[in-house]
Motif scaffolding. Structure first.
Motif, mmCIF file in Angstrom:
data_model
loop_
_atom_site.group_PDB
_atom_site.id
_atom_site.type_symbol
_atom_site.label_atom_id
_atom_site.label_comp_id
_atom_site.label_asym_id
_atom_site.label_seq_id
_atom_site.Cartn_x
_atom_site.Cartn_y
_atom_site.Cartn_z
ATOM 1 N N GLY A 190 0.815 -1.211 0.000
ATOM 2 C CA GLY A 190 0.000 0.000 0.000
ATOM 3 C C GLY A 190 0.848 1.260 0.000
ATOM 4 O O GLY A 190 0.576 2.205 -0.751
ATOM 5 N N TYR A 230 -4.107 -2.232 -7.573
ATOM 6 C CA TYR A 230 -3.965 -2.107 -6.125
ATOM 7 C C TYR A 230 -5.331 -1.867 -5.478
ATOM 8 O O TYR A 230 -5.646 -2.467 -4.448
ATOM 9 C CB TYR A 230 -3.006 -0.963 -5.778
ATOM 10 C CG TYR A 230 -3.068 -0.553 -4.333
ATOM 11 C CD1 TYR A 230 -2.601 -1.389 -3.335
ATOM 12 C CD2 TYR A 230 -3.621 0.669 -3.964
ATOM 13 C CE1 TYR A 230 -2.673 -1.020 -2.000
ATOM 14 C CE2 TYR A 230 -3.692 1.049 -2.639
ATOM 15 C CZ TYR A 230 -3.215 0.200 -1.660
ATOM 16 O OH TYR A 230 -3.301 0.576 -0.359
ATOM 17 N N LEU A 240 -7.040 -4.321 -2.789
ATOM 18 C CA LEU A 240 -7.426 -3.804 -1.482
ATOM 19 C C LEU A 240 -8.872 -4.180 -1.165
ATOM 20 O O LEU A 240 -9.184 -4.602 -0.046
ATOM 21 C CB LEU A 240 -7.248 -2.287 -1.451
ATOM 22 C CG LEU A 240 -7.501 -1.593 -0.129
ATOM 23 C CD1 LEU A 240 -6.492 -2.052 0.913
ATOM 24 C CD2 LEU A 240 -7.422 -0.090 -0.306
#
Length: 59
Positions: free
Chosen positions: A7, A24, A28
């Motif tokens: 992250g 990403y 997530l």
């Protein structure tokens, strides 16, 4: 810990990654769903069965 490093790296290189940043975001989202599901199962399995203290037969 690995997700935190991923992250931070994703945030630092967001302008370089470009559209790869959406990967990403998707990962997530999947991570939140997986953790939520495991916490739900953990909580559900932790609830004890009710005990009949009167001595009545179940059913």
């Amino acid at each position: 810990m690995l997700t935190g490093v991923l992250g931070i790296a994703s945030e630092l290189f967001r302008h370089v990654i470009g559209m790869g940043y959406s990967v990403y975001g998707f990962l997530l989202f999947v991570w939140f769903i997986a953790v939520g599901w495991h916490l739900y199962r953990l909580g559900r399995d932790a609830i004890p069965e009710p005990v009949d203290t009167c001595g009545n037969a179940a059913g």
